[in-house]
Design an enzyme around this catalytic site. Structure first.
Site, short mmCIF file in Angstrom:
data_model
loop_
_atom_site.label_atom_id
_atom_site.label_comp_id
_atom_site.label_asym_id
_atom_site.label_seq_id
_atom_site.Cartn_x
_atom_site.Cartn_y
_atom_site.Cartn_z
N ALA A 1 1.03 -1.31 -0.07
CA ALA A 1 -0.03 0.13 -0.03
C ALA A 1 0.86 1.24 -0.04
O ALA A 1 2.11 1.10 0.45
CB ALA A 1 -0.96 -0.10 0.94
N GLY B 1 0.43 -5.10 0.71
CA GLY B 1 -0.62 -5.00 -0.09
C GLY B 1 -0.34 -5.56 -1.44
O GLY B 1 -1.10 -6.12 -2.19
N GLU C 1 -0.72 -9.23 -1.36
CA GLU C 1 -2.06 -9.53 -1.33
C GLU C 1 -2.87 -9.41 -2.60
O GLU C 1 -3.72 -10.41 -2.75
CB GLU C 1 -2.75 -8.62 -0.22
CG GLU C 1 -2.32 -8.87 1.32
CD GLU C 1 -2.78 -7.97 2.17
OE1 GLU C 1 -2.37 -6.76 1.94
OE2 GLU C 1 -3.36 -8.19 3.18
N GLU D 1 3.91 -5.89 7.28
CA GLU D 1 3.14 -5.01 7.81
C GLU D 1 3.49 -4.58 9.35
O GLU D 1 3.42 -3.59 10.03
CB GLU D 1 1.63 -5.01 7.66
CG GLU D 1 0.96 -4.86 6.36
CD GLU D 1 1.17 -6.07 5.38
OE1 GLU D 1 2.04 -6.91 5.60
OE2 GLU D 1 0.66 -5.85 4.25
C1 3H9 Z 1 0.21 -2.63 3.34
O1 3H9 Z 1 0.54 -2.96 2.17
C2 3H9 Z 1 -0.83 -2.76 3.94
C3 3H9 Z 1 -1.61 -3.63 3.33
O2 3H9 Z 1 -1.67 -4.72 3.89
C4 3H9 Z 1 -3.27 -3.38 3.61
C5 3H9 Z 1 -3.79 -2.17 2.81
C6 3H9 Z 1 -5.21 -2.03 2.77
N1 3H9 Z 1 4.61 3.61 0.24
O3 3H9 Z 1 13.40 1.53 0.76
P1 3H9 Z 1 13.72 2.24 -0.45
C7 3H9 Z 1 9.39 4.77 -0.89
S1 3H9 Z 1 1.32 -1.68 4.25
C8 3H9 Z 1 5.16 4.81 -0.10
O4 3H9 Z 1 14.69 3.46 -0.33
P2 3H9 Z 1 14.79 0.05 -1.69
C9 3H9 Z 1 10.56 5.08 -0.04
O5 3H9 Z 1 10.07 6.02 1.15
C10 3H9 Z 1 3.06 -1.65 3.25
N2 3H9 Z 1 6.52 4.94 -0.35
O6 3H9 Z 1 14.15 1.47 -1.74
C11 3H9 Z 1 11.65 5.76 -0.92
O7 3H9 Z 1 11.08 7.06 -1.20
P3 3H9 Z 1 12.32 8.21 -1.02
C12 3H9 Z 1 3.60 -2.77 3.23
C13 3H9 Z 1 7.20 4.03 -0.39
O8 3H9 Z 1 15.31 -0.45 -2.89
C14 3H9 Z 1 11.62 4.99 -2.09
O9 3H9 Z 1 10.17 4.46 -2.18
N3 3H9 Z 1 4.91 -2.66 2.39
C15 3H9 Z 1 6.80 2.50 -0.16
O10 3H9 Z 1 16.14 0.05 -0.90
C16 3H9 Z 1 12.59 3.92 -2.29
O11 3H9 Z 1 12.29 3.00 -1.03
C17 3H9 Z 1 6.06 -2.36 2.86
O12 3H9 Z 1 6.14 -2.11 4.17
C18 3H9 Z 1 5.54 2.47 0.11
N4 3H9 Z 1 4.93 1.26 0.67
O13 3H9 Z 1 13.88 -0.85 -1.00
C19 3H9 Z 1 7.22 -2.22 2.05
N5 3H9 Z 1 7.69 1.80 0.06
O14 3H9 Z 1 13.28 7.84 -2.22
C20 3H9 Z 1 8.01 -0.94 2.44
C21 3H9 Z 1 9.04 2.43 -0.47
O15 3H9 Z 1 11.46 9.49 -1.31
N6 3H9 Z 1 9.08 -0.81 1.40
N7 3H9 Z 1 8.46 3.78 -0.46
O16 3H9 Z 1 13.04 8.26 0.14
C22 3H9 Z 1 10.20 -1.50 1.50
O17 3H9 Z 1 10.46 -2.31 2.36
C23 3H9 Z 1 11.44 -1.10 0.57
O18 3H9 Z 1 10.82 0.21 0.01
C24 3H9 Z 1 11.69 -1.82 -0.79
C25 3H9 Z 1 12.75 -1.37 -1.57
C26 3H9 Z 1 12.21 -3.39 -0.17
C27 3H9 Z 1 10.34 -2.04 -1.43
#
Ligand code: 3H9
Length: 704
Positions: free
Chosen positions: A62, A101, A104, A124
């Site tokens: 999400a 998400g 999911e 999450e």
């Molecule tokens: C969810 O999904 C809830 C659902 O179950 C239900 C919904 C109803 N959103 O980490 P990076 C940005 S909860 C917005 O440096 P990497 C991050 O801030 C979510 N922004 O890259 C950064 O911005 P900036 C569950 C996001 O390659 C840029 O992207 N998912 C999100 O080292 C690059 O990120 C997670 O918890 C996001 N979801 O790692 C996954 N994700 O460049 C969270 C990233 O401006 N994300 N950004 O600083 C991660 O774990 C890592 O970002 C990922 C990439 C492994 C994907």
């Protein structure tokens, strides 16, 4: 279709492609785009549909920035319903990380294929949340309840092949050409008349779940949750998956997701998610600053710290030379490294052949001539400024031009160290935390003359070795240790004022600190602080100051290493126990000093210990030592085990209200004296303006 989601028909296969950089998060436009594409595909000539993503990853979840704001239609559950109800099979094609998400979404699809390098997961819980779009209901239906519990409460992603073994993925496609592989897999599904497989149609056989399974899971998870509630709610969802029909289970999941998304715990953890990523950015550095290549590293000093730092580099395949003053010290250093790796292997966290590979990357020398070619040197000898200056003068002579010369000092003046060389622009602080191979924080200290490319390189290499980096300017103790002074001082003052050590530590551990400050001092050794205080001339002349710590050291009670300090320790188990002798001594000393002892509440203990941290943090901000309040939070979460569910000291202050914090500090000033309680002008100003540190950060990040 939409700017971020496209749809095209290739022969008899409809292809939906999401393109929402950087991580294809499920923002409203993406949800709407997928929904429209699925609806379109129902009416065209396609026989099956592939859902895939452009860019570096499949949907990573999400859009976290949308949480806490009014919801926008369509909600993710509506999109998933449309996918699941499609009359044509939908195949998710996964590369990168399908997380939260994003994963999911794939679970609502009828089939999932992935490249071997892909990972899937439900992280999450790391944001104080639970999977809110069916993850808790669908994963146990295909992978089993125990596997779902492990996956969702750990939040750790699973590689594609393991996901296939668990039933989470149907096919691992060969090679890294995902779309070609996905098309050939989908053609095979069409030709073989594969059915519309819907995970919702699977029923969990509740008789396979042992009696008491959920109760014992709750108990076990509560022990490591440090007050967080998300784990408990995840167990409730899994219980619903077993006991209720899926539609009711989904409603339960939704209710509990809403509870968590509105909780202070999740707000704090989301704050840290973004803070961590912000901290890596240096405000006045151009994004395209060229980096210096780092292909080899030398570490000066093979003690616990130097050995730990060497492991960080060997772990990512960078060769390291350990430099010591003689062969004996060198052998000792190398054997610490071997021992640490052996422990990791014993714990099953590293295969034995990998250990050999990594040890093979670490060599040793006693000759500075052997490090003339390395790209980065990190000095990790003990804290003595003259010694460090001497070493840097030698490094200046020994190292090639352009080599980065870093000091791992915790307190010393990086500028003074840099001046010992003829190239202060190459000198920088890299402050690791002990044990360096485990602790995530790296404080990067920017000297007056540190070159931009040196800073950019160190930030990048820090990320590569798995550290969370935060930038500090030069001051005594930098961000973290400078703030810590008042915390330790007040923990001891509270004893004279009427608390027992167990009360002080209990209040802070109840708040979520991994270990209270007095137990922590016992672990580090009370003699360490004692010796450090002896060299200081800046401390107020107050008999109460560090009175108990000083007395205990003079009685030979150095903490855990001598079996007693603020507590007694069981010689076998090292379990800490209250010591009536210490409690009597505290009372005696309070009488001698005419301190009137009184009952002190847990809230008062928290304020006495944390508000000096916050106040010093505010001073660090106004002096420009830290770039942002959120950087300070990152330092405390990753370097000092501040509970992530409280978001770090500055976020915690925001949640208490800066007006309240300021008023309390003024009250303490009037009661305990100005030498300890001197409110920072920035804190006062923000309190008067009714602002938060987060707002202060935001105002400074906006383009001027
Ligand atoms: C969810 O999904 C809830 C659902 O179950 C239900 C919904 C109803 N959103 O980490 P990076 C940005 S909860 C917005 O440096 P990497 C991050 O801030 C979510 N922004 O890259 C950064 O911005 P900036 C569950 C996001 O390659 C840029 O992207 N998912 C999100 O080292 C690059 O990120 C997670 O918890 C996001 N979801 O790692 C996954 N994700 O460049 C969270 C990233 O401006 N994300 N950004 O600083 C991660 O774990 C890592 O970002 C990922 C990439 C492994 C994907």
């Amino acid at each position: 279709m939409s700017q971020v989601v496209s749809y095209e028909l290739q022969a008899n296969i409809g292809i939906i492609t999401v393109n929402n950089p950087p991580v294809n998060a499920l923002a409203q436009v993406v949800r709407e785009g997928i929904l429209n594409a699925v609806n379109t595909a129902q009416k065209d000539a396609s026989e099956a549909i592939i859902l895939c993503c452009d860019g570096r990853t499949f949907i990573a979840g999400a859009d976290i920035t949308e949480f806490g704001k009014p919801p926008k239609e369509p909600g993710l559950p509506d999109v998933l319903t449309a996918i699941e109800n499609s009359t044509k099979p939908i195949v998710a094609a996964i590369h990168g990380t399908a997380l939260g998400g994003g994963f999911e979404v794939t679970l609502a699809c009828h089939y999932r294929c992935a490249v071997a390098s892909a990972k899937v997961g439900l992280p999450e819980v790391k944001l104080g949340l639970l999977p809110g779009a069916g993850g808790t209901q669908r994963v146990p239906r295909i992978a089993g309840v125990q596997a779902a519990l492990d996956m969702i409460t750990s939040g750790n992603p699973v590689p594609a092949q393991k996901a296939k073994d668990m039933g989470l993925v149907d096919e691992v496609v060969e090679g890294e050409e995902l779309l070609a592989g996905a098309i050939s897999y989908t053609k095979h599904l069409i030709e073989s008349g594969a059915p519309l497989k819907r995970i919702r149609d699977i029923t969990i056989d509740s008789s396979t779940i042992e009696a008491g399974f959920f109760e014992s899971a709750r108990e076990r998870l509560a022990k490591r949750a440090r007050g967080q509630i998300a784990q408990d709610r995840i167990v409730s969802c899994l219980q619903a998956a077993v006991e209720l029909p899926i539609d009711e289970g989904l409603i339960r999941e939704r209710e509990l997701f809403k509870e968590l998304v509105n909780s202070p715990e999740s707000a704090a953890m989301r704050h840290i998610f973004f803070a961590e990523r912000q901290a890596a950015k240096i405000k006045d550095l151009a994004k395209d600053t060229a980096l210096r290549p780092i292909k080899s590293v030398a570490i000066l000093g093979g003690g616990t710290m130097g050995g730990g730092i060497a492991m960080c580099f060997a772990n990512v395949g960078i060769p390291v030379i350990l430099v010591e003053i003689n062969d004996e010290a060198l052998e000792r250093g190398l054997s610490i490294v071997r021992k640490n790796y052996a422990i990791t292997v014993q714990k099953g966290k590293l295969p034995a052949d990998k250990m050999e590979q990594r040890i093979g990357l670490i060599s040793g020398t006693t000759d500075y001539g052997d490090i003339s070619d390395v790209d980065l040197v990190i000095e990790a000898v003990f804290e003595n400024l003259d010694l460090k200056k001497e070493i840097f003068a030698k490094l200046d002579a020994a190292c090639k031009p352009g080599a980065i010369l870093a000091t791992n000092t915790s307190y010393q003046d990086v500028d003074a160290i840099a001046e010992a060389t003829a190239r202060p622009e190459d000198v920088v602080g890299m402050h690791f935390f002990s044990p360096a191979n485990v602790m995530k924080l790296l404080e990067v200290v920017r000297g007056e003359k540190t070159a931009d490319d040196v800073l950019a390189t160190v930030m990048q290499i820090g990320k590569k070795i798995g550290k969370v980096c935060a930038l500090s300017r030069v001051c005594y103790g930098f961000i973290g240790n400078r703030m810590l002074g008042g915390y330790g001082r007040e923990a001891q003052m509270l004893l004279l004022d009427g608390c027992t050590p167990a009360q002080v530590d209990g209040a802070l551990e109840g708040f979520g600190m991994a270990m209270g400050p007095l137990a922590m001092s016992d672990l580090a050794g009370l003699d360490v602080g004692y010796k450090a205080r002896q060299g200081r001339t800046d401390l107020p002349d107050d008999p109460k100051l560090y009175r108990m710590g000083t007395m205990l050291v003079e009685m030979g009670r150095y903490g855990q290493k001598t079996g007693s300090g603020f507590y007694q320790y069981d010689p076998e188990t090292r379990r800490r126990m209250s010591d009536p002798e210490v409690e009597a001594l505290i009372k005696e000393e309070a009488d001698k000093l005419n301190v009137e002892q009184a009952h002190i509440s847990d809230d008062e203990i928290l304020a006495r210990c944390f508000y000096p941290l916050i106040n010093e943090g505010a001073k660090i901000l106004e002096e420009g030592i830290a770039q942002r309040a959120s950087d300070i939070d990152v330092v405390y979460i990753y370097g000092y085990a501040f509970p992530v569910a409280k978001g770090g000291p500055m976020h915690y202050a925001d949640s208490v209200g800066l007006k309240n914090v300021h008023e309390k500090i003024c009250e303490f000033r009037d009661k305990y004296g100005e030498q300890y309680w001197n409110p920072s002008p920035l804190l006062k100003q923000l309190a008067e303006e009714g602002k938060t540190f987060a707002q202060w950060d935001k105002e400074r990040s906006a383009p001027q």
